[in-house]
Design a protein around this motif. Structure first.
Motif, PDB file in Angstrom:
ATOM      1  N   TYR A   1       2.365  15.974 -15.418  1.00  0.00           N
ATOM      2  CA  TYR A   1       1.730  15.314 -14.142  1.00  0.00           C
ATOM      3  C   TYR A   1       1.926  16.279 -12.792  1.00  0.00           C
ATOM      4  CZ  TYR A   1       1.594  11.425 -17.412  1.00  0.00           C
ATOM      5  OH  TYR A   1       1.230  10.701 -18.444  1.00  0.00           O
ATOM      6  N   ARG A   2       0.783  16.474 -12.408  1.00  0.00           N
ATOM      7  CA  ARG A   2       0.844  17.139 -10.937  1.00  0.00           C
ATOM      8  C   ARG A   2      -0.310  17.000 -10.052  1.00  0.00           C
ATOM      9  NH1 ARG A   2       3.447  21.803  -9.774  1.00  0.00           N
ATOM     10  NH2 ARG A   2       3.955  22.118 -11.741  1.00  0.00           N
ATOM     11  N   LEU A   3       0.291  16.750  -8.674  1.00  0.00           N
ATOM     12  CA  LEU A   3      -0.812  16.432  -7.645  1.00  0.00           C
ATOM     13  C   LEU A   3      -1.226  17.833  -6.976  1.00  0.00           C
ATOM     14  CD1 LEU A   3       0.699  13.417  -5.784  1.00  0.00           C
ATOM     15  CD2 LEU A   3      -1.010  13.252  -7.373  1.00  0.00           C
ATOM     16  N   HIS A   4      -2.360  17.775  -6.598  1.00  0.00           N
ATOM     17  CA  HIS A   4      -2.993  18.827  -5.716  1.00  0.00           C
ATOM     18  C   HIS A   4      -2.249  18.943  -4.573  1.00  0.00           C
ATOM     19  CE1 HIS A   4      -5.421  22.072  -4.245  1.00  0.00           C
ATOM     20  NE2 HIS A   4      -5.996  21.229  -3.479  1.00  0.00           N
ATOM     21  N   ASP A   5      -2.194  17.869  -3.752  1.00  0.00           N
ATOM     22  CA  ASP A   5      -1.656  17.590  -2.543  1.00  0.00           C
ATOM     23  C   ASP A   5      -0.680  16.563  -2.693  1.00  0.00           C
ATOM     24  OD1 ASP A   5      -0.854  17.016  -0.005  1.00  0.00           O
ATOM     25  OD2 ASP A   5      -3.075  17.269   0.639  1.00  0.00           O
ATOM     26  N   PRO A   6       1.023  16.852  -2.222  1.00  0.00           N
ATOM     27  CA  PRO A   6       1.799  15.890  -2.513  1.00  0.00           C
ATOM     28  C   PRO A   6       1.582  14.758  -1.591  1.00  0.00           C
ATOM     29  CG  PRO A   6       2.752  18.035  -2.611  1.00  0.00           C
ATOM     30  CD  PRO A   6       1.514  18.194  -2.394  1.00  0.00           C
ATOM     31  N   ARG A   7       0.846  14.748  -0.475  1.00  0.00           N
ATOM     32  CA  ARG A   7       0.890  13.618   0.330  1.00  0.00           C
ATOM     33  C   ARG A   7      -0.233  12.405  -0.627  1.00  0.00           C
ATOM     34  NH1 ARG A   7      -2.057  16.886   5.204  1.00  0.00           N
ATOM     35  NH2 ARG A   7      -2.823  17.749   3.269  1.00  0.00           N
ATOM     36  N   ASP A   8      -0.616  12.745  -1.716  1.00  0.00           N
ATOM     37  CA  ASP A   8      -1.339  11.710  -2.219  1.00  0.00           C
ATOM     38  C   ASP A   8      -0.254  11.101  -3.142  1.00  0.00           C
ATOM     39  OD1 ASP A   8      -3.640  12.348  -1.336  1.00  0.00           O
ATOM     40  OD2 ASP A   8      -4.053  13.879  -3.073  1.00  0.00           O
ATOM     41  N   HIS A   9       1.114  11.265  -3.116  1.00  0.00           N
ATOM     42  CA  HIS A   9       1.909  10.476  -3.928  1.00  0.00           C
ATOM     43  C   HIS A   9       1.876   8.834  -3.810  1.00  0.00           C
ATOM     44  CE1 HIS A   9       6.503   9.604  -4.670  1.00  0.00           C
ATOM     45  NE2 HIS A   9       5.629   9.237  -6.012  1.00  0.00           N
ATOM     46  N   GLU A  10       1.899   8.501  -2.485  1.00  0.00           N
ATOM     47  CA  GLU A  10       1.976   7.055  -2.172  1.00  0.00           C
ATOM     48  C   GLU A  10       0.679   6.392  -2.922  1.00  0.00           C
ATOM     49  OE1 GLU A  10       2.787   3.466  -0.973  1.00  0.00           O
ATOM     50  OE2 GLU A  10       3.964   5.163  -0.519  1.00  0.00           O
ATOM     51  N   VAL A  11      -0.424   7.018  -2.883  1.00  0.00           N
ATOM     52  CA  VAL A  11      -1.495   6.467  -3.355  1.00  0.00           C
ATOM     53  C   VAL A  11      -1.610   6.500  -4.910  1.00  0.00           C
ATOM     54  CG1 VAL A  11      -4.164   6.653  -3.580  1.00  0.00           C
ATOM     55  CG2 VAL A  11      -3.341   7.116  -1.443  1.00  0.00           C
ATOM     56  N   VAL A  12      -1.090   7.367  -5.928  1.00  0.00           N
ATOM     57  CA  VAL A  12      -1.139   7.499  -7.058  1.00  0.00           C
ATOM     58  C   VAL A  12       0.015   6.473  -7.393  1.00  0.00           C
ATOM     59  CG1 VAL A  12      -0.425   8.873  -8.934  1.00  0.00           C
ATOM     60  CG2 VAL A  12      -1.723   9.894  -7.329  1.00  0.00           C
ATOM     61  N   HIS A  13       1.083   6.407  -6.954  1.00  0.00           N
ATOM     62  CA  HIS A  13       2.100   5.413  -6.973  1.00  0.00           C
ATOM     63  C   HIS A  13       1.663   3.971  -7.119  1.00  0.00           C
ATOM     64  CE1 HIS A  13       6.123   3.705  -7.661  1.00  0.00           C
ATOM     65  NE2 HIS A  13       5.731   2.735  -6.783  1.00  0.00           N
ATOM     66  N   ARG A  14       0.788   3.695  -6.032  1.00  0.00           N
ATOM     67  CA  ARG A  14       0.543   2.213  -5.793  1.00  0.00           C
ATOM     68  C   ARG A  14      -0.570   1.980  -6.887  1.00  0.00           C
ATOM     69  NH1 ARG A  14      -0.717   2.736   0.448  1.00  0.00           N
ATOM     70  NH2 ARG A  14      -2.583   3.284  -0.461  1.00  0.00           N
ATOM     71  N   ILE A  15      -1.595   2.724  -7.350  1.00  0.00           N
ATOM     72  CA  ILE A  15      -2.581   2.778  -8.234  1.00  0.00           C
ATOM     73  C   ILE A  15      -1.919   2.695  -9.524  1.00  0.00           C
ATOM     74  CG2 ILE A  15      -4.328   3.864  -9.478  1.00  0.00           C
ATOM     75  CD1 ILE A  15      -5.232   5.081  -6.973  1.00  0.00           C
ATOM     76  N   LEU A  16      -0.930   3.274 -10.047  1.00  0.00           N
ATOM     77  CA  LEU A  16      -0.325   3.289 -11.204  1.00  0.00           C
ATOM     78  C   LEU A  16       0.484   1.837 -11.282  1.00  0.00           C
ATOM     79  CD1 LEU A  16       0.406   4.302 -14.109  1.00  0.00           C
ATOM     80  CD2 LEU A  16       2.486   5.429 -12.903  1.00  0.00           C
ATOM     81  N   ALA A  17       1.019   1.407 -10.288  1.00  0.00           N
ATOM     82  CA  ALA A  17       1.857   0.000 -10.352  1.00  0.00           C
ATOM     83  C   ALA A  17       0.973  -1.021 -10.506  1.00  0.00           C
ATOM     84  CB  ALA A  17       2.802  -0.330  -9.028  1.00  0.00           C
ATOM     85  N   THR A  18      -0.190  -1.048  -9.643  1.00  0.00           N
ATOM     86  CA  THR A  18      -1.287  -2.018  -9.986  1.00  0.00           C
ATOM     87  C   THR A  18      -1.811  -2.279 -11.383  1.00  0.00           C
ATOM     88  OG1 THR A  18      -1.784  -1.646  -7.583  1.00  0.00           O
ATOM     89  CG2 THR A  18      -3.579  -2.799  -8.990  1.00  0.00           C
ATOM     90  N   VAL A  19      -2.160  -1.207 -11.823  1.00  0.00           N
ATOM     91  CA  VAL A  19      -2.720  -0.845 -13.192  1.00  0.00           C
ATOM     92  C   VAL A  19      -1.588  -1.542 -14.170  1.00  0.00           C
ATOM     93  CG1 VAL A  19      -3.309   0.687 -15.164  1.00  0.00           C
ATOM     94  CG2 VAL A  19      -4.411   1.003 -12.906  1.00  0.00           C
ATOM     95  N   LEU A  20      -0.208  -1.080 -14.048  1.00  0.00           N
ATOM     96  CA  LEU A  20       0.692  -1.533 -14.970  1.00  0.00           C
ATOM     97  C   LEU A  20       0.812  -2.989 -14.925  1.00  0.00           C
ATOM     98  CD1 LEU A  20       3.255   1.166 -14.790  1.00  0.00           C
ATOM     99  CD2 LEU A  20       1.685   0.731 -16.635  1.00  0.00           C
ATOM    100  N   GLU A  21       0.493  -3.539 -13.758  1.00  0.00           N
ATOM    101  CA  GLU A  21       0.648  -5.144 -13.435  1.00  0.00           C
ATOM    102  C   GLU A  21      -0.472  -5.994 -13.975  1.00  0.00           C
ATOM    103  OE1 GLU A  21       2.651  -7.895 -10.198  1.00  0.00           O
ATOM    104  OE2 GLU A  21       1.223  -6.394  -9.586  1.00  0.00           O
ATOM    105  N   ARG A  22      -1.651  -5.313 -14.364  1.00  0.00           N
ATOM    106  CA  ARG A  22      -2.876  -6.006 -14.731  1.00  0.00           C
ATOM    107  C   ARG A  22      -2.597  -7.521 -15.429  1.00  0.00           C
ATOM    108  NH1 ARG A  22      -2.291  -1.878 -17.940  1.00  0.00           N
ATOM    109  NH2 ARG A  22      -2.732  -1.923 -20.076  1.00  0.00           N
ATOM    110  N   LYS A  23      -3.385  -8.209 -14.954  1.00  0.00           N
ATOM    111  CA  LYS A  23      -3.102  -9.821 -15.525  1.00  0.00           C
ATOM    112  C   LYS A  23      -4.425  -9.711 -16.833  1.00  0.00           C
ATOM    113  CE  LYS A  23      -0.378 -11.090 -12.293  1.00  0.00           C
ATOM    114  NZ  LYS A  23       0.881 -10.710 -12.275  1.00  0.00           N
ATOM    115  N   SER A  24      -5.025  -8.817 -17.049  1.00  0.00           N
ATOM    116  CA  SER A  24      -5.842  -9.123 -18.205  1.00  0.00           C
ATOM    117  C   SER A  24      -5.877  -7.964 -19.482  1.00  0.00           C
ATOM    118  CB  SER A  24      -7.465  -9.636 -17.686  1.00  0.00           C
ATOM    119  OG  SER A  24      -8.013  -8.387 -16.855  1.00  0.00           O
TER     120      SER A  24
END
Length: 81
Positions: A58-81
């Motif tokens: 896994y690699r980001l083109h821009d490391p500044r996107d780390h926060e966004v990718v982390h939040r998205i992954l945490a949200t997807v893993l928590e999905r309720k349905s």
């Protein structure tokens, strides 16, 4: 290097490389190196042993996107349905 951490409840479980699916109250940790390479680990809240999420390279083109990718992954893993 930058590390992010989130606690969430996985009702449907999260697949790990080492032990298969785990569920319940979990902690996601993502680490982004200066070159944009990412690693993801997960554990039961309060446990000492960390497990890896499947996949690699896994690699980001821009490391500044780390926060966004982390939040998205945490949200997807928590999905309720």
């Amino acid at each position: 290097m930058e590390m992010k951490s989130s606690i969430f409840t996985a009702t449907h479980g999260v697949m790990t490389t080492e032990v298969g699916v785990i569920s319940g109250e979990l902690e996601l940790r993502s680490t982004c190196e200066d070159d944009g390479s990412l690693t993801f680990a997960i554990t039961y809240v309060g446990a000492e042993e960390w497990y890896t999420l499947p996949g690699e390279g896994y690699r980001l083109h821009d490391p500044r996107d780390h926060e966004v990718v982390h939040r998205i992954l945490a949200t997807v893993l928590e999905r309720k349905s």
